[in-house]
Write a protein that holds these residues in place. Structure first.
Motif, PDB file in Angstrom:
ATOM      1  N   TRP A 170       0.711  -1.211  -0.292  1.00  0.00           N
ATOM      2  CA  TRP A 170      -0.212  -0.196   0.187  1.00  0.00           C
ATOM      3  C   TRP A 170       0.685   1.522   0.092  1.00  0.00           C
ATOM      4  CZ3 TRP A 170       1.289   2.964   4.570  1.00  0.00           C
ATOM      5  CH2 TRP A 170       0.928   2.313   5.598  1.00  0.00           C
ATOM      6  N   ARG A 171       0.244   2.083  -0.358  1.00  0.00           N
ATOM      7  CA  ARG A 171       0.804   3.850  -0.644  1.00  0.00           C
ATOM      8  C   ARG A 171       0.118   4.616   0.268  1.00  0.00           C
ATOM      9  NH1 ARG A 171       3.257   6.570  -5.917  1.00  0.00           N
ATOM     10  NH2 ARG A 171       3.661   8.925  -4.809  1.00  0.00           N
ATOM     11  N   VAL A 172       0.262   5.684   1.008  1.00  0.00           N
ATOM     12  CA  VAL A 172      -0.771   6.521   1.246  1.00  0.00           C
ATOM     13  C   VAL A 172       0.003   8.348   1.174  1.00  0.00           C
ATOM     14  CG1 VAL A 172      -1.673   8.244   3.049  1.00  0.00           C
ATOM     15  CG2 VAL A 172      -2.124   4.921   3.222  1.00  0.00           C
ATOM     16  N   ASP A 173      -0.332   8.768   0.626  1.00  0.00           N
ATOM     17  CA  ASP A 173       0.494  10.220   0.753  1.00  0.00           C
ATOM     18  C   ASP A 173      -0.170  10.610   1.317  1.00  0.00           C
ATOM     19  OD1 ASP A 173       1.541   8.705  -1.233  1.00  0.00           O
ATOM     20  OD2 ASP A 173       0.825   9.387  -3.405  1.00  0.00           O
ATOM     21  N   GLU A 174       0.320  11.962   2.932  1.00  0.00           N
ATOM     22  CA  GLU A 174       0.041  13.162   2.507  1.00  0.00           C
ATOM     23  C   GLU A 174       0.103  14.110   1.846  1.00  0.00           C
ATOM     24  OE1 GLU A 174       0.706  15.220   7.262  1.00  0.00           O
ATOM     25  OE2 GLU A 174       1.975  14.020   6.445  1.00  0.00           O
ATOM     26  N   LEU A 175      -0.987  15.142   1.863  1.00  0.00           N
ATOM     27  CA  LEU A 175      -0.815  16.367   0.549  1.00  0.00           C
ATOM     28  C   LEU A 175      -0.678  17.220   1.873  1.00  0.00           C
ATOM     29  CD1 LEU A 175      -2.731  15.257  -2.282  1.00  0.00           C
ATOM     30  CD2 LEU A 175      -0.499  14.455  -1.404  1.00  0.00           C
ATOM     31  N   THR A 176       0.393  18.384   1.790  1.00  0.00           N
ATOM     32  CA  THR A 176       0.377  19.648   2.651  1.00  0.00           C
ATOM     33  C   THR A 176       1.124  20.475   1.813  1.00  0.00           C
ATOM     34  OG1 THR A 176       3.131  18.861   2.956  1.00  0.00           O
ATOM     35  CG2 THR A 176       1.432  18.083   3.929  1.00  0.00           C
ATOM     36  N   PRO A 177       0.838  21.766   2.093  1.00  0.00           N
ATOM     37  CA  PRO A 177       1.513  23.157   1.762  1.00  0.00           C
ATOM     38  C   PRO A 177       2.464  22.365   0.961  1.00  0.00           C
ATOM     39  CG  PRO A 177       0.006  23.670   3.749  1.00  0.00           C
ATOM     40  CD  PRO A 177       0.517  22.202   3.964  1.00  0.00           C
ATOM     41  N   ALA A 178       3.852  22.283   1.982  1.00  0.00           N
ATOM     42  CA  ALA A 178       4.768  22.631   1.276  1.00  0.00           C
ATOM     43  C   ALA A 178       5.084  20.935   0.378  1.00  0.00           C
ATOM     44  CB  ALA A 178       5.639  21.515   2.600  1.00  0.00           C
ATOM     45  N   GLY A 179       4.277  20.689  -0.120  1.00  0.00           N
ATOM     46  CA  GLY A 179       4.152  18.980  -0.846  1.00  0.00           C
ATOM     47  C   GLY A 179       3.903  18.021  -0.321  1.00  0.00           C
ATOM     48  N   GLU A 180       4.758  16.676  -0.152  1.00  0.00           N
ATOM     49  CA  GLU A 180       3.733  15.812   0.486  1.00  0.00           C
ATOM     50  C   GLU A 180       4.888  14.675   0.893  1.00  0.00           C
ATOM     51  OE1 GLU A 180       3.465  12.756  -3.143  1.00  0.00           O
ATOM     52  OE2 GLU A 180       2.215  14.350  -4.030  1.00  0.00           O
ATOM     53  N   ARG A 181       4.262  14.148   2.298  1.00  0.00           N
ATOM     54  CA  ARG A 181       4.525  12.616   2.358  1.00  0.00           C
ATOM     55  C   ARG A 181       4.066  11.421   2.610  1.00  0.00           C
ATOM     56  NH1 ARG A 181       4.184  16.643   6.288  1.00  0.00           N
ATOM     57  NH2 ARG A 181       5.731  18.056   7.458  1.00  0.00           N
ATOM     58  N   ASP A 182       5.340  10.550   1.712  1.00  0.00           N
ATOM     59  CA  ASP A 182       4.266   9.448   0.610  1.00  0.00           C
ATOM     60  C   ASP A 182       5.441   8.350   1.722  1.00  0.00           C
ATOM     61  OD1 ASP A 182       3.233  11.559  -1.207  1.00  0.00           O
ATOM     62  OD2 ASP A 182       5.395  10.402  -2.383  1.00  0.00           O
ATOM     63  N   THR A 183       4.434   7.964   2.116  1.00  0.00           N
ATOM     64  CA  THR A 183       4.431   5.748   3.125  1.00  0.00           C
ATOM     65  C   THR A 183       3.948   5.024   2.102  1.00  0.00           C
ATOM     66  OG1 THR A 183       4.269   7.660   5.113  1.00  0.00           O
ATOM     67  CG2 THR A 183       4.518   4.709   5.528  1.00  0.00           C
ATOM     68  N   TYR A 184       4.995   4.242   2.013  1.00  0.00           N
ATOM     69  CA  TYR A 184       4.729   2.872   1.616  1.00  0.00           C
ATOM     70  C   TYR A 184       4.622   1.785   2.486  1.00  0.00           C
ATOM     71  CZ  TYR A 184       6.212   5.724  -3.356  1.00  0.00           C
ATOM     72  OH  TYR A 184       5.616   7.251  -3.531  1.00  0.00           O
ATOM     73  N   ARG A 185       4.063   0.256   1.858  1.00  0.00           N
ATOM     74  CA  ARG A 185       4.798  -0.899   2.809  1.00  0.00           C
ATOM     75  C   ARG A 185       4.261  -1.939   1.433  1.00  0.00           C
ATOM     76  NH1 ARG A 185       6.272  -2.986   7.721  1.00  0.00           N
ATOM     77  NH2 ARG A 185       6.202  -5.260   7.964  1.00  0.00           N
ATOM     78  N   LEU A 186       6.571  -2.432   1.431  1.00  0.00           N
ATOM     79  CA  LEU A 186       6.429  -3.145  -0.397  1.00  0.00           C
ATOM     80  C   LEU A 186       6.951  -4.727   0.689  1.00  0.00           C
ATOM     81  CD1 LEU A 186       4.894  -4.124  -2.539  1.00  0.00           C
ATOM     82  CD2 LEU A 186       6.622  -2.262  -3.266  1.00  0.00           C
ATOM     83  N   GLY A 187       7.191  -5.364   0.518  1.00  0.00           N
ATOM     84  CA  GLY A 187       8.281  -5.985   0.757  1.00  0.00           C
ATOM     85  C   GLY A 187       8.622  -6.433   1.952  1.00  0.00           C
ATOM     86  N   GLY A 188       7.884  -6.425   3.214  1.00  0.00           N
ATOM     87  CA  GLY A 188       7.881  -6.460   4.491  1.00  0.00           C
ATOM     88  C   GLY A 188       9.158  -5.208   4.892  1.00  0.00           C
ATOM     89  N   ARG A 189       9.158  -4.182   4.420  1.00  0.00           N
ATOM     90  CA  ARG A 189      10.009  -2.764   4.656  1.00  0.00           C
ATOM     91  C   ARG A 189       8.701  -1.578   4.288  1.00  0.00           C
ATOM     92  NH1 ARG A 189      16.331  -2.568   2.142  1.00  0.00           N
ATOM     93  NH2 ARG A 189      16.896  -4.483   3.155  1.00  0.00           N
ATOM     94  N   GLU A 190       9.427  -0.745   4.866  1.00  0.00           N
ATOM     95  CA  GLU A 190       8.144   0.969   4.947  1.00  0.00           C
ATOM     96  C   GLU A 190       9.102   1.489   4.428  1.00  0.00           C
ATOM     97  OE1 GLU A 190       5.530   2.007   8.020  1.00  0.00           O
ATOM     98  OE2 GLU A 190       4.462   0.480   8.179  1.00  0.00           O
ATOM     99  N   TYR A 191       9.165   2.572   3.497  1.00  0.00           N
ATOM    100  CA  TYR A 191       9.110   3.688   2.677  1.00  0.00           C
ATOM    101  C   TYR A 191       8.795   5.001   2.945  1.00  0.00           C
ATOM    102  CZ  TYR A 191      10.983  -0.126   0.018  1.00  0.00           C
ATOM    103  OH  TYR A 191      11.958  -1.880  -0.215  1.00  0.00           O
ATOM    104  N   VAL A 192       9.315   6.218   3.722  1.00  0.00           N
ATOM    105  CA  VAL A 192       9.104   7.430   3.750  1.00  0.00           C
ATOM    106  C   VAL A 192       9.614   8.684   3.002  1.00  0.00           C
ATOM    107  CG1 VAL A 192       8.275   9.138   5.023  1.00  0.00           C
ATOM    108  CG2 VAL A 192       8.364   6.481   5.980  1.00  0.00           C
ATOM    109  N   TRP A 193       8.901   9.145   2.371  1.00  0.00           N
ATOM    110  CA  TRP A 193       9.236  10.241   0.964  1.00  0.00           C
ATOM    111  C   TRP A 193       9.052  10.845   1.667  1.00  0.00           C
ATOM    112  CZ3 TRP A 193      12.926  12.242  -1.888  1.00  0.00           C
ATOM    113  CH2 TRP A 193      12.688  13.274  -2.637  1.00  0.00           C
ATOM    114  N   ASP A 194       9.823  12.093   2.079  1.00  0.00           N
ATOM    115  CA  ASP A 194       9.199  13.264   2.355  1.00  0.00           C
ATOM    116  C   ASP A 194      10.003  15.040   1.204  1.00  0.00           C
ATOM    117  OD1 ASP A 194       8.942  15.931   4.148  1.00  0.00           O
ATOM    118  OD2 ASP A 194       9.433  14.608   5.964  1.00  0.00           O
TER     119      ASP A 194
END
Length: 362
Positions: A91-115
């Motif tokens: 899954w993937r959830v993007d939090e939309l903010t005034p400065a852009g977004e913070r994206d959280t991914y869950r895949l293959g037993g890992r989480e990825y956070v793109w700020d």
């Protein structure tokens, strides 16, 4: 986790038509229905794949807590969320903010956070049994899944259907039975065909208005493709183990959590986190987390100005901050630092827990 400070009035748009020449609009009523117990069982069985955009609004009235500003913002403001859900491990959830977004991914037993704002990708392996709330927890489908899991033994009843994101949604109400919880009702509206939760409301005991509600504005029952994100050129990238949290807690010299606090037994955790304790079950439980001396003292010092109460404890200092739905407490003089205690329980429960905690003069 977001820090959006936007305030908006919640608007639910019903399907309707309007005749020409200024005639009044006609709203088509939602007519969906489903057995509420069956609906809860289907939510617990698993969420269907979906893609959508949701907005969550928190009205808990929490003051800013030192070092936890991003968390408190989730419960005191509007959070905008874009979600893609293929399954519990994709899954993937993007939090939309005034400065852009913070994206959280869950895949293959890992989480990825793109700020986007920090221009950094963080890769996290593993998971811990206790963590801070984050924006992804407020997606209607995920929040409904978590809350129904916590209240699976509580009474459930049917609610009138309503129109949500283009669906005729069937409703159910869960009424927590434990008198010590501050949660008065949890209302969930779902697509009756797929049992996908579309809207969730949480209200305090004895209150009519929901203090936390989240709703899909648009959603489709489609299966998205989730791919591993990569850091763009010039961006930073760091890796971490979820287990690193245990190492950080050990540095606080946290004492083992007591086997019982405020009349509640310690709940065994899958992995040991030094000093961390979960007490009680469902929405009438609370969590105990070690904190540095600085964080604990800042919460205690700021409590009176935020409407909190100073608590008389045998050793050290303590204070409680309360809202109709959530209670947060801090105590200093515990080992080398202090503790934070929080839960959807009456302030008296946390007051008792603070007094029962064994202290040691710093």
């Amino acid at each position: 986790m977001g820090d959006s400070r936007v305030t908006r009035r919640w608007v639910l748009v019903g399907a309707g038509t309007a005749v020409l020449l200024g005639a009044a609009a006609v709203t088509l009523p939602a007519t969906a229905s489903a057995d509420p117990e069956d609906l809860r069982t289907r939510i617990l069985a698993g969420l269907p794949p979906h893609v959508g955009y949701a907005e969550s609004t928190g009205r808990l009235g929490l003051p800013e807590i030192a070092a936890l500003e991003q968390v408190t913002a989730l419960f005191t403001s509007v959070t905008r969320l874009r979600t893609r859900y293929a399954g519990p491990e994709a899954w993937r959830v993007d939090e939309l903010t005034p400065a852009g977004e913070r994206d959280t991914y869950r895949l293959g037993g890992r989480e990825y956070v793109w700020d986007f704002g920090a221009n950094q990708l963080t890769v996290v392996s593993g998971e811990t049994p206790v963590r801070l709330p984050r924006a992804a927890d407020l997606v209607p489908s995920e929040l409904a899944r978590r809350l129904t899991s916590l209240t699976r033994a509580d009474p459930v009843s049917a609610l009138p259907a309503r129109r949500v994101a283009g669906f005729d949604a069937a409703g159910l109400r869960i009424t927590p039975a434990d008198p010590d919880t501050t949660v008065g009702r949890i209302d969930v509206w779902c697509d009756p065909a797929s049992a996908l939760p579309l809207r969730v409301e949480v209200a305090a005991r004895g209150a009519d208005q929901a203090l936390l509600f989240t709703e899909f504005r648009e959603v489709s029952l489609s299966t998205p493709e989730i791919t591993v994100p990569t850091a763009p050129p010039g961006a930073g990238e760091v890796t971490a183990e979820a287990a690193d949290l245990a190492g950080a807690l050990r540095q606080l010299d946290a004492a083992p959590p007591p086997p019982r606090l405020a009349g509640r037994d310690l709940v065994p955790l899958a992995e040991g986190l030094p000093g961390v304790g979960v007490y009680g079950a469902g929405v009438s439980g609370f969590v105990l987390v070690p904190a540095s001396r600085g964080i604990a003292e800042r919460v205690i010092d700021g409590a009176p100005a935020a409407g909190g109460t100073v608590v008389d404890v045998p050793v050290g200092r303590a204070a409680i901050l309360t809202t109709p739905l959530l209670s947060v407490a801090a105590r200093g003089g515990i080992r080398r630092g202090g503790v934070l205690v929080a839960g959807t329980v009456a302030p008296a429960v946390l007051d008792q827990a603070l007094r029962e905690l064994p202290g040691r003069r710093p």
